[in-house]
Design a protein around this motif. Structure first.
Motif, PDB file in Angstrom:
ATOM      1  N   ILE A  59       0.809  -1.220   0.000  1.00  0.00           N
ATOM      2  CA  ILE A  59       0.000   0.000   0.000  1.00  0.00           C
ATOM      3  C   ILE A  59       0.840   1.266   0.000  1.00  0.00           C
ATOM      4  N   ARG A  60       2.112   1.197   0.295  1.00  0.00           N
ATOM      5  CA  ARG A  60       2.933   2.411   0.294  1.00  0.00           C
ATOM      6  C   ARG A  60       3.249   2.839  -1.128  1.00  0.00           C
ATOM      7  N   ALA A  61       3.275   4.139  -1.332  1.00  0.00           N
ATOM      8  CA  ALA A  61       3.530   4.687  -2.665  1.00  0.00           C
ATOM      9  C   ALA A  61       4.971   4.396  -3.075  1.00  0.00           C
ATOM     10  N   GLY A  62       5.151   4.014  -4.315  1.00  0.00           N
ATOM     11  CA  GLY A  62       6.483   3.780  -4.842  1.00  0.00           C
ATOM     12  C   GLY A  62       7.032   2.401  -4.576  1.00  0.00           C
ATOM     13  N   HIS A  63       6.294   1.512  -3.921  1.00  0.00           N
ATOM     14  CA  HIS A  63       6.799   0.177  -3.602  1.00  0.00           C
ATOM     15  C   HIS A  63       6.270  -0.900  -4.543  1.00  0.00           C
ATOM     16  N   ARG A  64       5.292  -0.554  -5.368  1.00  0.00           N
ATOM     17  CA  ARG A  64       4.746  -1.535  -6.305  1.00  0.00           C
ATOM     18  C   ARG A  64       5.480  -1.433  -7.628  1.00  0.00           C
ATOM     19  N   ALA A  65       5.507  -2.528  -8.354  1.00  0.00           N
ATOM     20  CA  ALA A  65       6.152  -2.531  -9.671  1.00  0.00           C
ATOM     21  C   ALA A  65       5.344  -1.657 -10.621  1.00  0.00           C
ATOM     22  N   ARG A  66       6.040  -0.909 -11.447  1.00  0.00           N
ATOM     23  CA  ARG A  66       5.379  -0.002 -12.377  1.00  0.00           C
ATOM     24  C   ARG A  66       4.849  -0.765 -13.587  1.00  0.00           C
ATOM     25  N   HIS A  67       3.581  -0.484 -13.928  1.00  0.00           N
ATOM     26  CA  HIS A  67       2.967  -1.045 -15.118  1.00  0.00           C
ATOM     27  C   HIS A  67       2.377   0.099 -15.919  1.00  0.00           C
ATOM     28  N   LEU A  68       2.606   0.088 -17.210  1.00  0.00           N
ATOM     29  CA  LEU A  68       2.121   1.162 -18.055  1.00  0.00           C
ATOM     30  C   LEU A  68       0.600   1.216 -18.085  1.00  0.00           C
ATOM     31  N   ALA A  69      -0.048   0.078 -18.002  1.00  0.00           N
ATOM     32  CA  ALA A  69      -1.505   0.035 -18.080  1.00  0.00           C
ATOM     33  C   ALA A  69      -2.182   0.385 -16.752  1.00  0.00           C
ATOM     34  N   ASP A  70      -1.436   0.445 -15.661  1.00  0.00           N
ATOM     35  CA  ASP A  70      -2.011   0.729 -14.347  1.00  0.00           C
ATOM     36  C   ASP A  70      -1.511   2.079 -13.839  1.00  0.00           C
ATOM     37  N   PRO A  71      -2.302   3.152 -13.976  1.00  0.00           N
ATOM     38  CA  PRO A  71      -1.822   4.473 -13.554  1.00  0.00           C
ATOM     39  C   PRO A  71      -1.620   4.591 -12.046  1.00  0.00           C
ATOM     40  N   PHE A  72      -2.172   3.667 -11.253  1.00  0.00           N
ATOM     41  CA  PHE A  72      -1.973   3.737  -9.813  1.00  0.00           C
ATOM     42  C   PHE A  72      -0.542   3.379  -9.418  1.00  0.00           C
ATOM     43  N   THR A  73       0.228   2.807 -10.320  1.00  0.00           N
ATOM     44  CA  THR A  73       1.615   2.478 -10.019  1.00  0.00           C
ATOM     45  C   THR A  73       2.581   3.542 -10.531  1.00  0.00           C
ATOM     46  N   TRP A  74       2.097   4.542 -11.219  1.00  0.00           N
ATOM     47  CA  TRP A  74       2.972   5.591 -11.744  1.00  0.00           C
ATOM     48  C   TRP A  74       3.423   6.508 -10.613  1.00  0.00           C
ATOM     49  N   SER A  75       4.523   7.195 -10.836  1.00  0.00           N
ATOM     50  CA  SER A  75       4.989   8.176  -9.856  1.00  0.00           C
ATOM     51  C   SER A  75       4.116   9.427  -9.945  1.00  0.00           C
ATOM     52  N   TYR A  76       4.177  10.258  -8.911  1.00  0.00           N
ATOM     53  CA  TYR A  76       3.348  11.458  -8.893  1.00  0.00           C
ATOM     54  C   TYR A  76       3.667  12.422 -10.041  1.00  0.00           C
ATOM     55  N   PRO A  77       4.946  12.648 -10.384  1.00  0.00           N
ATOM     56  CA  PRO A  77       5.204  13.526 -11.532  1.00  0.00           C
ATOM     57  C   PRO A  77       4.627  12.985 -12.842  1.00  0.00           C
ATOM     58  N   LEU A  78       4.688  11.671 -13.029  1.00  0.00           N
ATOM     59  CA  LEU A  78       4.097  11.094 -14.241  1.00  0.00           C
ATOM     60  C   LEU A  78       2.587  11.239 -14.254  1.00  0.00           C
ATOM     61  N   LYS A  79       1.965  11.057 -13.107  1.00  0.00           N
ATOM     62  CA  LYS A  79       0.514  11.224 -13.024  1.00  0.00           C
ATOM     63  C   LYS A  79       0.110  12.657 -13.346  1.00  0.00           C
ATOM     64  N   GLY A  80       0.837  13.616 -12.784  1.00  0.00           N
ATOM     65  CA  GLY A  80       0.514  15.021 -13.032  1.00  0.00           C
ATOM     66  C   GLY A  80       0.701  15.407 -14.481  1.00  0.00           C
ATOM     67  N   ALA A  81       1.812  14.945 -15.073  1.00  0.00           N
ATOM     68  CA  ALA A  81       2.076  15.275 -16.474  1.00  0.00           C
ATOM     69  C   ALA A  81       1.045  14.638 -17.399  1.00  0.00           C
ATOM     70  N   SER A  82       0.701  13.380 -17.148  1.00  0.00           N
ATOM     71  CA  SER A  82      -0.270  12.719 -18.023  1.00  0.00           C
ATOM     72  C   SER A  82      -1.668  13.310 -17.860  1.00  0.00           C
ATOM     73  N   ALA A  83      -2.020  13.709 -16.651  1.00  0.00           N
ATOM     74  CA  ALA A  83      -3.326  14.336 -16.455  1.00  0.00           C
ATOM     75  C   ALA A  83      -3.403  15.670 -17.182  1.00  0.00           C
ATOM     76  N   MET A  84      -2.376  16.479 -17.067  1.00  0.00           N
ATOM     77  CA  MET A  84      -2.382  17.770 -17.752  1.00  0.00           C
ATOM     78  C   MET A  84      -2.321  17.602 -19.268  1.00  0.00           C
ATOM     79  N   LEU A  85      -1.595  16.612 -19.742  1.00  0.00           N
ATOM     80  CA  LEU A  85      -1.550  16.354 -21.181  1.00  0.00           C
ATOM     81  C   LEU A  85      -2.934  15.948 -21.683  1.00  0.00           C
ATOM     82  N   GLY A  86      -3.599  15.055 -20.988  1.00  0.00           N
ATOM     83  CA  GLY A  86      -4.930  14.622 -21.394  1.00  0.00           C
ATOM     84  C   GLY A  86      -5.945  15.754 -21.367  1.00  0.00           C
ATOM     85  N   ILE A  87      -5.911  16.575 -20.303  1.00  0.00           N
ATOM     86  CA  ILE A  87      -6.837  17.702 -20.203  1.00  0.00           C
ATOM     87  C   ILE A  87      -6.571  18.715 -21.306  1.00  0.00           C
TER      88      ILE A  87
END
Length: 139
Positions: A19-47
């Motif tokens: 449950i801790r952030a950054g401890h799960r393996a990253r998967h491209l199809a699962d945005p819950f495993t992305w880092s916070y900067p990637l989440k922010g950038a992808s959200a702003m790109l999509g918007i």
């Protein structure tokens, strides 16, 4: 508590790291495993892309209308989203470091967390005495 309700130390450690952030393996199809900067950038790109598309549709313009300035604005918005995600990640890292430092300085305040097998509800909950308005006499 009964031994059947207790969880092993290995299972507790697995749950904590899951449950801790950054401890799960990253998967491209699962945005819950992305880092916070990637989440922010992808959200702003999509918007940004959605807003450009909808503005073009609303104004009945082709997709290539004013494409260079819009691409620059999309890039700036994506960079701002990345920066916001990086700030958020830094905030959470600082918060966790402060909490862990406080826990090291005052271990006696956190002794009840070491009992991982748990306590019964009678030890956790406070007693409740109903005080209803129809009962005016207290004995």
């Amino acid at each position: 508590m009964a031994d059947s309700t207790r969880v092993s130390e290995k299972e507790i450690e697995r749950r904590e790291t899951f449950i801790r952030a950054g401890h799960r393996a990253r998967h491209l199809a699962d945005p819950f495993t992305w880092s916070y900067p990637l989440k922010g950038a992808s959200a702003m790109l999509g918007i940004s892309l959605a807003s450009v598309y909808l503005q073009n549709r609303w104004n009945k313009k082709p997709y290539y209308y004013a494409i260079v300035p819009r691409l620059l604005l999309i890039g700036a918005a994506t960079a701002a989203g990345y920066a916001a995600g990086a700030l958020r990640e830094r905030h959470y890292q600082t918060r966790d470091a402060v909490i862990e430092h406080y826990m090291k300085l005052h271990p006696e305040d956190f002794d009840h967390f070491n009992d991982r097998s748990g306590r019964s509800f009678s030890q956790v909950l406070l007693p409740w005495y109903p005080r209803r308005t129809q009962y005016t006499r207290y004995d």
